[in-house]
Design a protein around this motif. Sequence first.
Motif, PDB file in Angstrom:
ATOM      1  N   ARG A  56       0.818  -1.216   0.000  1.00 11.64           N
ATOM      2  CA  ARG A  56       0.000   0.000   0.000  1.00 11.64           C
ATOM      3  C   ARG A  56       0.856   1.274   0.000  1.00 11.64           C
ATOM      4  NH1 ARG A  56      -5.266  -1.744   1.617  1.00 11.64           N
ATOM      5  NH2 ARG A  56      -5.367  -3.932   0.970  1.00 11.64           N
ATOM      6  N   GLN A  57       1.942   1.259  -0.795  1.00  9.64           N
ATOM      7  CA  GLN A  57       2.811   2.434  -0.891  1.00  9.64           C
ATOM      8  C   GLN A  57       2.381   3.389  -1.998  1.00  9.64           C
ATOM      9  OE1 GLN A  57       7.176   1.593  -0.592  1.00  9.64           O
ATOM     10  NE2 GLN A  57       6.516  -0.542  -0.596  1.00  9.64           N
ATOM     11  N   GLY A  58       1.250   3.145  -2.614  1.00  9.16           N
ATOM     12  CA  GLY A  58       0.776   3.998  -3.688  1.00  9.16           C
ATOM     13  C   GLY A  58       0.932   3.325  -5.032  1.00  9.16           C
ATOM     14  N   LEU A  59       0.870   4.109  -6.086  1.00  7.32           N
ATOM     15  CA  LEU A  59       0.995   3.559  -7.427  1.00  7.32           C
ATOM     16  C   LEU A  59       1.731   4.530  -8.328  1.00  7.32           C
ATOM     17  CD1 LEU A  59      -2.268   3.886  -9.484  1.00  7.32           C
ATOM     18  CD2 LEU A  59      -2.151   4.767  -7.184  1.00  7.32           C
ATOM     19  N   LEU A  60       2.367   3.951  -9.349  1.00  4.15           N
ATOM     20  CA  LEU A  60       3.056   4.725 -10.374  1.00  4.15           C
ATOM     21  C   LEU A  60       2.124   4.920 -11.556  1.00  4.15           C
ATOM     22  CD1 LEU A  60       6.492   2.884 -10.327  1.00  4.15           C
ATOM     23  CD2 LEU A  60       5.934   5.055  -9.212  1.00  4.15           C
ATOM     24  N   VAL A  61       2.149   6.114 -12.137  1.00  6.25           N
ATOM     25  CA  VAL A  61       1.327   6.443 -13.299  1.00  6.25           C
ATOM     26  C   VAL A  61       2.219   7.061 -14.370  1.00  6.25           C
ATOM     27  CG1 VAL A  61      -0.598   7.825 -14.181  1.00  6.25           C
ATOM     28  CG2 VAL A  61      -0.746   6.815 -11.909  1.00  6.25           C
ATOM     29  N   THR A  62       2.080   6.598 -15.610  1.00  5.90           N
ATOM     30  CA  THR A  62       2.792   7.218 -16.723  1.00  5.90           C
ATOM     31  C   THR A  62       1.899   8.248 -17.407  1.00  5.90           C
ATOM     32  OG1 THR A  62       2.077   5.520 -18.316  1.00  5.90           O
ATOM     33  CG2 THR A  62       4.169   5.152 -17.175  1.00  5.90           C
ATOM     34  N   GLY A  66       5.874  11.984 -21.296  1.00  2.00           N
ATOM     35  CA  GLY A  66       7.175  11.542 -20.822  1.00  2.00           C
ATOM     36  C   GLY A  66       7.394  11.647 -19.329  1.00  2.00           C
ATOM     37  N   ARG A  67       6.314  11.710 -18.558  1.00  2.00           N
ATOM     38  CA  ARG A  67       6.451  11.835 -17.110  1.00  2.00           C
ATOM     39  C   ARG A  67       5.957  10.570 -16.403  1.00  2.00           C
ATOM     40  NH1 ARG A  67       4.686  16.871 -18.896  1.00  2.00           N
ATOM     41  NH2 ARG A  67       2.511  16.265 -18.637  1.00  2.00           N
ATOM     42  N   LEU A  68       6.691  10.202 -15.359  1.00  2.00           N
ATOM     43  CA  LEU A  68       6.295   9.132 -14.448  1.00  2.00           C
ATOM     44  C   LEU A  68       6.035   9.773 -13.096  1.00  2.00           C
ATOM     45  CD1 LEU A  68       6.029   6.036 -13.844  1.00  2.00           C
ATOM     46  CD2 LEU A  68       8.458   6.104 -13.198  1.00  2.00           C
ATOM     47  N   ARG A  69       4.882   9.480 -12.506  1.00  2.00           N
ATOM     48  CA  ARG A  69       4.515  10.106 -11.235  1.00  2.00           C
ATOM     49  C   ARG A  69       4.112   9.047 -10.216  1.00  2.00           C
ATOM     50  NH1 ARG A  69       3.600  15.730 -11.571  1.00  2.00           N
ATOM     51  NH2 ARG A  69       3.331  16.559 -13.682  1.00  2.00           N
ATOM     52  N   LEU A  70       4.229   9.420  -8.956  1.00  2.00           N
ATOM     53  CA  LEU A  70       3.774   8.580  -7.853  1.00  2.00           C
ATOM     54  C   LEU A  70       2.500   9.176  -7.265  1.00  2.00           C
ATOM     55  CD1 LEU A  70       4.275   6.282  -5.720  1.00  2.00           C
ATOM     56  CD2 LEU A  70       5.433   8.060  -4.365  1.00  2.00           C
ATOM     57  N   VAL A  71       1.486   8.336  -7.121  1.00  3.15           N
ATOM     58  CA  VAL A  71       0.274   8.712  -6.397  1.00  3.15           C
ATOM     59  C   VAL A  71       0.358   8.042  -5.030  1.00  3.15           C
ATOM     60  CG1 VAL A  71      -2.240   8.658  -6.350  1.00  3.15           C
ATOM     61  CG2 VAL A  71      -1.042   8.874  -8.536  1.00  3.15           C
ATOM     62  N   ASP A  72       0.422   8.836  -3.965  1.00  5.31           N
ATOM     63  CA  ASP A  72       0.579   8.241  -2.630  1.00  5.31           C
ATOM     64  C   ASP A  72      -0.764   7.699  -2.141  1.00  5.31           C
ATOM     65  OD1 ASP A  72      -0.940  10.289  -1.294  1.00  5.31           O
ATOM     66  OD2 ASP A  72       0.849  11.532  -1.098  1.00  5.31           O
ATOM     67  N   PRO A  73      -0.776   6.936  -1.042  1.00  4.64           N
ATOM     68  CA  PRO A  73      -2.022   6.323  -0.581  1.00  4.64           C
ATOM     69  C   PRO A  73      -3.125   7.317  -0.246  1.00  4.64           C
ATOM     70  CG  PRO A  73      -0.142   5.237   0.425  1.00  4.64           C
ATOM     71  CD  PRO A  73       0.389   6.444  -0.293  1.00  4.64           C
ATOM     72  N   GLN A  74      -2.760   8.576   0.022  1.00  3.96           N
ATOM     73  CA  GLN A  74      -3.770   9.602   0.317  1.00  3.96           C
ATOM     74  C   GLN A  74      -4.232  10.338  -0.938  1.00  3.96           C
ATOM     75  OE1 GLN A  74      -0.759   9.389   2.273  1.00  3.96           O
ATOM     76  NE2 GLN A  74      -2.039   8.001   3.507  1.00  3.96           N
ATOM     77  N   GLY A  75      -3.730   9.942  -2.112  1.00  4.87           N
ATOM     78  CA  GLY A  75      -4.130  10.576  -3.358  1.00  4.87           C
ATOM     79  C   GLY A  75      -3.263  11.750  -3.758  1.00  4.87           C
TER      80      GLY A  75
END
Length: 382
Positions: A56-62, A66-75
């Motif tokens: 439950r560390q969040g998710l990666l979104v492309t 050309g950007r990769l981002r992290l969405v944390d568990p709180q959004g």
Amino acid sequence: MLRTRILAILGLVGVLLMPPTAVQAGGYPSEQGVLQLRPLVTGLEHPWSMAFLPDRQGLLVTERPGRLRLVDPQGGLSEPIGGVPAVYARGQGGLLDVALSPEFAQDRLVYLSYAEAGDGGRAGTAVGRARLSLDKRKLEGFQVIFRQLPKLSSGAHFGSRLVFDRDGYLFVALGENNQRSTAQDLDKLQGKVVRLHPDGQVPRDNPFVGQPGARAEIWSYGHRNQQGAALNPWTGQLWTHEHGPRGGDEINIPQAGKNYGWPLATHGVNYSFLPIPEARGKTVAGTEPPHYVWKKSPAISGMAFYDGERFPAWRGNLFIGALAGRALIRLELRGDQVVHEERLLEPLDARIRDVRQGPDGYLYVLTDAANGQLLRLELRPK
């Protein structure tokens, strides 16, 4: 000329400032009950894929530019993660799929597929991997492990999806760069599913290893533009789907060394409504028929089997995003056979680019737009 450019700029600004697609307050009807959508993130620029981190560390979104981002568990949405390779962000090209190593808890390896520029303005799909730093702010030591050769795309049909099977092999589902005949050419990597070791090396038991004039990476061929792939959790088999031309979107279960027909066999026609010049019919001897086919193309993207416990009515179903169809497609399965289809979220009127089952048992979807969203889908049973 100046006035035209100003209007074009204003139009682009207008698109970028458009509010995200509105979520229907009362929910969305379905055969199993009422669907509720919870917007988690807005303001994503043409998001393409997602991968959930463990624990439950969040998710990666492309994002395709050309950007990769992290969405944390709180959004919360991170700044772009560093260390992502330069991408060919033209047409359908850009940063595409993201997948985690099966041993991510130990090696922290993240795999990316993307459009990579070549000579003469042409491009092809590439796959690379790197370690995600402990603070999740950068990719370290990015290394390309696969390149689609030759590079033939001028902006179309890159694919692509990444799937690890139970034995740890990496499958890459590729497009044919809108160069139809190449899907049948075994000396080219267009329109193929390829099978690799995690470091990009070729398995010795791939079907074309040692065959003169054939690329050893190839697992199956005769595909068009594959933008969905997933491992069936009950059988362990790879499933893929691909865009047809005008009509003929299809699902396949690619087998080693088999030919899936494009462009010799197709249920579609050119966008001009004229026949495909190379086509010999809907079925052609020596090629595999589609496992499932749509006469009218919904323009499919993303694929997820649902095997969660949270929504028993969905267990055993297959979910696929629809771009032109602007819906989430739910397919009921009996074994491997599709026995029923339902279109969900049509009133949302959004291009669904990707769908994944989260570790919490909810479904998550990405909407493909200049102001795209990450949405969580919940089912309130009847």
